[in-house]
Design an enzyme around this catalytic site. Sequence first.
Site, PDB file in Angstrom:
ATOM      1  N   ARG A 201       8.401 -27.852  15.622  1.00  0.00           N
ATOM      2  CA  ARG A 201       9.029 -27.587  16.920  1.00  0.00           C
ATOM      3  C   ARG A 201      10.353 -28.351  17.027  1.00  0.00           C
ATOM      4  O   ARG A 201      10.644 -29.225  16.232  1.00  0.00           O
ATOM      5  CB  ARG A 201       8.081 -27.955  18.056  1.00  0.00           C
TER       6      ARG A 201
ATOM      7  N   SER B 232      -9.292 -20.365  42.740  1.00  0.00           N
ATOM      8  CA  SER B 232     -10.619 -20.308  43.358  1.00  0.00           C
ATOM      9  C   SER B 232     -10.584 -19.469  44.639  1.00  0.00           C
ATOM     10  O   SER B 232     -11.463 -18.647  44.877  1.00  0.00           O
ATOM     11  CB  SER B 232     -11.114 -21.712  43.692  1.00  0.00           C
TER      12      SER B 232
ATOM     13  N   TYR C   5      -2.431 -32.736  34.230  1.00  0.00           N
ATOM     14  CA  TYR C   5      -3.447 -32.291  35.185  1.00  0.00           C
ATOM     15  C   TYR C   5      -2.864 -32.118  36.568  1.00  0.00           C
ATOM     16  O   TYR C   5      -3.340 -31.292  37.340  1.00  0.00           O
ATOM     17  CB  TYR C   5      -4.645 -33.243  35.170  1.00  0.00           C
TER      18      TYR C   5
ATOM     19  N   GLU D 158      -0.163 -36.365  34.196  1.00  0.00           N
ATOM     20  CA  GLU D 158       0.856 -35.411  34.650  1.00  0.00           C
ATOM     21  C   GLU D 158       0.459 -33.967  34.323  1.00  0.00           C
ATOM     22  O   GLU D 158       0.656 -33.068  35.131  1.00  0.00           O
ATOM     23  CB  GLU D 158       2.206 -35.752  34.014  1.00  0.00           C
TER      24      GLU D 158
ATOM     25  N   HIS E 263      15.200 -27.600  29.448  1.00  0.00           N
ATOM     26  CA  HIS E 263      14.206 -26.566  29.759  1.00  0.00           C
ATOM     27  C   HIS E 263      12.882 -27.240  30.135  1.00  0.00           C
ATOM     28  O   HIS E 263      12.280 -26.917  31.161  1.00  0.00           O
ATOM     29  CB  HIS E 263      14.012 -25.642  28.554  1.00  0.00           C
TER      30      HIS E 263
ATOM     31  N   THR F 293     -14.079 -28.735  32.653  1.00  0.00           N
ATOM     32  CA  THR F 293     -13.233 -27.539  32.662  1.00  0.00           C
ATOM     33  C   THR F 293     -14.084 -26.301  32.442  1.00  0.00           C
ATOM     34  O   THR F 293     -13.898 -25.274  33.096  1.00  0.00           O
ATOM     35  CB  THR F 293     -12.148 -27.649  31.579  1.00  0.00           C
TER      36      THR F 293
ATOM     37  N   SER G  46      10.483 -38.655  45.174  1.00  0.00           N
ATOM     38  CA  SER G  46      10.149 -37.458  45.951  1.00  0.00           C
ATOM     39  C   SER G  46       8.664 -37.132  45.824  1.00  0.00           C
ATOM     40  O   SER G  46       7.978 -36.885  46.825  1.00  0.00           O
ATOM     41  CB  SER G  46      11.006 -36.295  45.467  1.00  0.00           C
ATOM     42  N   SER G  47       8.153 -37.147  44.587  1.00  0.00           N
ATOM     43  CA  SER G  47       6.737 -36.823  44.388  1.00  0.00           C
ATOM     44  C   SER G  47       5.835 -37.822  45.082  1.00  0.00           C
ATOM     45  O   SER G  47       4.822 -37.451  45.669  1.00  0.00           O
ATOM     46  CB  SER G  47       6.384 -36.842  42.903  1.00  0.00           C
TER      47      SER G  47
ATOM     48  N   HIS H 248      -0.238 -37.828  30.417  1.00  0.00           N
ATOM     49  CA  HIS H 248      -1.443 -37.011  30.407  1.00  0.00           C
ATOM     50  C   HIS H 248      -1.966 -36.690  31.795  1.00  0.00           C
ATOM     51  O   HIS H 248      -2.208 -35.522  32.089  1.00  0.00           O
ATOM     52  CB  HIS H 248      -2.542 -37.522  29.471  1.00  0.00           C
TER      53      HIS H 248
ATOM     54  N   TRP I  52      11.875 -33.558  26.356  1.00  0.00           N
ATOM     55  CA  TRP I  52      11.451 -33.945  27.714  1.00  0.00           C
ATOM     56  C   TRP I  52      10.589 -35.195  27.682  1.00  0.00           C
ATOM     57  O   TRP I  52      10.411 -35.852  28.691  1.00  0.00           O
ATOM     58  CB  TRP I  52      10.718 -32.800  28.406  1.00  0.00           C
TER      59      TRP I  52
ATOM     60  N   HIS J 113      -4.197 -39.165  22.633  1.00  0.00           N
ATOM     61  CA  HIS J 113      -4.350 -37.975  21.785  1.00  0.00           C
ATOM     62  C   HIS J 113      -3.014 -37.267  21.574  1.00  0.00           C
ATOM     63  O   HIS J 113      -2.925 -36.362  20.775  1.00  0.00           O
ATOM     64  CB  HIS J 113      -5.416 -37.017  22.337  1.00  0.00           C
ATOM     65  N   HIS J 114      -1.986 -37.685  22.303  1.00  0.00           N
ATOM     66  CA  HIS J 114      -0.645 -37.145  22.058  1.00  0.00           C
ATOM     67  C   HIS J 114       0.025 -37.855  20.892  1.00  0.00           C
ATOM     68  O   HIS J 114       1.107 -37.469  20.479  1.00  0.00           O
ATOM     69  CB  HIS J 114       0.227 -37.303  23.304  1.00  0.00           C
TER      70      HIS J 114
ATOM     71  N   LYS K 209     -15.787 -25.223  35.549  1.00  0.00           N
ATOM     72  CA  LYS K 209     -14.930 -24.450  36.450  1.00  0.00           C
ATOM     73  C   LYS K 209     -14.821 -23.006  35.995  1.00  0.00           C
ATOM     74  O   LYS K 209     -14.935 -22.075  36.792  1.00  0.00           O
ATOM     75  CB  LYS K 209     -13.543 -25.085  36.538  1.00  0.00           C
TER      76      LYS K 209
ATOM     77  N   ASP L 259       0.657 -30.139  61.738  1.00  0.00           N
ATOM     78  CA  ASP L 259       1.762 -30.316  60.787  1.00  0.00           C
ATOM     79  C   ASP L 259       1.324 -31.373  59.791  1.00  0.00           C
ATOM     80  O   ASP L 259       0.196 -31.839  59.835  1.00  0.00           O
ATOM     81  CB  ASP L 259       3.053 -30.751  61.515  1.00  0.00           C
TER      82      ASP L 259
END
Lengths: 533, 178
Positions: free
Chosen positions: A452, A270, A259, A257, A78, A330, A171-172, A255, A143, A304-305, A333, A107
Site C-alpha cells: 500500500r 438497528s 470503533y 477510534e 484522503h 460483533t 471539537s470532538s 484502535h 494518516w 495488533h496494528h 450483533k 435540545d
Amino acid sequence: MSAVIEGHHDDHHHGPAKGISRWLFTTNHKDIGSLYLWFSFIMLFIGGAMAMVIRAELFEPGSQIVSPEFYNQMVTNHGLIMVFGVIMPAFVGFANWLVPMQIGAPDMALPRLNNLSFWILPAAFGVLISTFFMEGGAPNFGWTFYAPLSTEYAPPTVTYFIFAVHIMGASSIMGSINVITTILNMRAPGMTLMKMPLFVWTWLITAYLLIAVMPVLAGAVTMMLMDIHFGTSFFKAGGGGDPVLFQHVFWFFGHPEVYIMILPAFGIVSHIIETFSRKPIFGYESMVYAIASIALLSFVVWAHHMFTVGMPIAGELFFMYSTMLIAIPTGVKVFNWLSTMFKGSLTFETPMLFAIAFVALFTIGGLSGIMLAIAPADFQYHDTYFVVAHFHYVLVPGALFSIIAGVYYWLPKWTGYMYDEFMGKTHFWLSFVSVNLTFFPMHFVGLAGMPRRIPDYAMQFADYNMIVSVGAFLFGLSQLLFLYVVLKAIFYGKKATGQVWEGAKGLEWTLDSPPAYHTFETPPNLESGEAKA
Amino acid sequence: MSSIRKSVSKLFLTTVGMFLFGFALVPLYDVFCEITGLNGKVTGPTFSEYENVGNREIKIIFTTTNNDDMPWFFDSLKSQMRVKTGEQNLLNYVFTNTTNKPMIAQAIPSVSPGKGAQYFHKTECFCFEQQFLEPGESITIPLKFVIDPDLPKDISSLALGYTLFDITKDLIQKQAGN
C-alpha cells in the site's frame, strides 16, 4: 403527546433567525445537526476527489498523472479527511438531530458549546487544506503520521497539521461532553437507560470512547510538536527517544477510534432493520452489552496494528487473542440483525437495502479483520492492499453505507419531504456494485503482495488495479447521484407524513415532518403508553 | 441544572486526565520495556559484580551504524568477542570527526535478542553521552561490560548495536529555545 400541529409554532418561542446569522449563531440542535451533515457531505466530495486522483494514478502501472510526492499528499489527506471530516462529523450530525428527539429532550444540554464545536471544525479543515498551497506541500506521511516520518522527515507544514488535529480533537471532545450530558440528564421521565433507543446507546458509548482517546491523540501530536520545535526527544532515537513509542501512543488512540467510526453505525442500522422488518429488534439487551464489550475490548487490542515492530511472542499472542475476542460481541450483533429480519414482514425501501448491504459487507470486512488478527499471517499481509481492502470494507460499505441509509431513513423526518424511491434504489444498486468492484479485488492483489501507499506497482497487478479504478470512478459518480436525490427531495419532494414509515417506532416519529423548530419542550409521557420508545 | 454542571465537570476532568495519561505513557513505556527487557532497550552504566563467575561462554557481536548521512567514522576495535559470563570485559570504540566542522554526536545502544538486554550490564559506557569533536579529531572510548550469569540458557549469543546520530542541529535548536 407533545407534537406541535403543523404550521403552528409555540407562541413563546421564535422560529429560526433569517439569513446567514441563523447558521452562524444557531444553538438549535436541529440546525447544528444539519450543519454537521452538510459539512461532512462537502468533505465527502473533497476526500472523494482525492481518492479519484489516487485511483487515476493507479489505473495503469508506472508514473502516470501525479508525482510520487503529490500522490503521498493525496493518500494522507484522503485518509485524514474521510476519518475526521466525513465519518465522524456525519455521526455527530446524526447525534445532534436524533439524540434529543429520541430521548424526548428539548435540545442538547449545552447548546452554545454545540455551536462552538461545529464551527471550529471548518476552521480545522481550512488549516489542513491550506497546506496544499504552501511551500513543501501538504502532509505526506500517511494518516497514521508515524514518527520520525512525520517529525524529522516531514514537510514544514506538519505544524499546521498538528494544530488542525488539535482543533478537530477539541471539537470532538466538546461534542462528546455535550452528548453524554444530554443523555444522562435530559431523558424524558420513564425512559430508563435500558429503554433508550439503540442509536442513543451507541452514541453514549461512542462519546465515552472519544473522551478517553481524543486527549491521547492530542498528547501524541503535542509530543510531535515538541520534538519538532522544542528539541525534546519523545520519538527521536538520536536523543534516546523511541519511534516505536509513537506507534503505541497512536494506536492506543487509533484502535478505539475505529470503533468510534462504527458504533453509531450499529445504532442506525438497528433502527432501520427493525422498522422494515416490522418487528422489534431481536435481543435488545444483548445488543447493549455487545456494544459495551466491544468498546471495552478496544482498549486492549491496539498493538495488533504493529505486529511487525518486533514484539515478544507473549505480546503477539496477547494482542492476537484479545483481537479475536472482539469477533464474539460483533457476531452477537450480526446474528441479532439476522434474527430481527427472520420471519419479519420485510420490505426493501432504500434505507433497508443499504442496511442489509451494511450487514453483509461489514461482515466481510470483519472476517478479513480476523485474518489480519492472526499474528503470524499478518507478517505476510502487513502493509499490503489486503489491509486497504479490510478497512475500506468496514468504513465504506460499513460506516458510510450506514450514514447513507440513515440519511434516506430520516431525511423525510428532517426535511418533511420524501425522496424519490426509484432514484434512491438506483443509487443503492450503483453503489453496491461499484463498492464491491472497487474493494473486493484489493484482497487479491494484497494477498499477492502489492504494497500500500506506493504510486506504482508491478506488472502482474495491472488488470485488477484497472478494475478497481473503474469501480472507484463509478462509486464516485454514484455519490453525485446521492447529492441529486437529496436535493431533489428537499426542493421537489412529496410531503411526508409524521409517521413516514409504517413500521417506524420511537419518539421522533411522533413528531411532525419536519419537526417544529423546538420540540419536546414539555417532555413526553412514556408511562401513558401513547409514545413508546 | 446542577446535575448537568456535575456531568460536565466530571467529563472535563476525565479529558484532562486522559491528556496527561497520554504523556504518562512515555515513562510507563520505558519502565515496561526495562522490566521486561522488550525492544532491546538498555539502560546507562550499571554496576554489578558476580561472585559465582559462570563458566558459560557467550558470543558477543558488535555492530556500529551511522544514522542517515552521518559522516563520522565510528567503529569498535573488534567485531566479535567470546566472553565468560560474570567476567569484566573491555572493548574500545573509535569516533573520528571526518568533516571540517565541529560536530556533536550521540550513540544509542540496542541489544538483540531483546530479552537478553537486561542481562547485558555495561559498567562503563558512552551510551546516551554527547560526544563533541573538533574537525578531524578522533577519540577512543572504552566500553566495559559484564554478562549476567543468569542469562537464559537458550541464548548463546548476543548482539550489541550502536547507532550514531548527528545531534548538532538539535542541540543548537534546544539552546536557541532556552
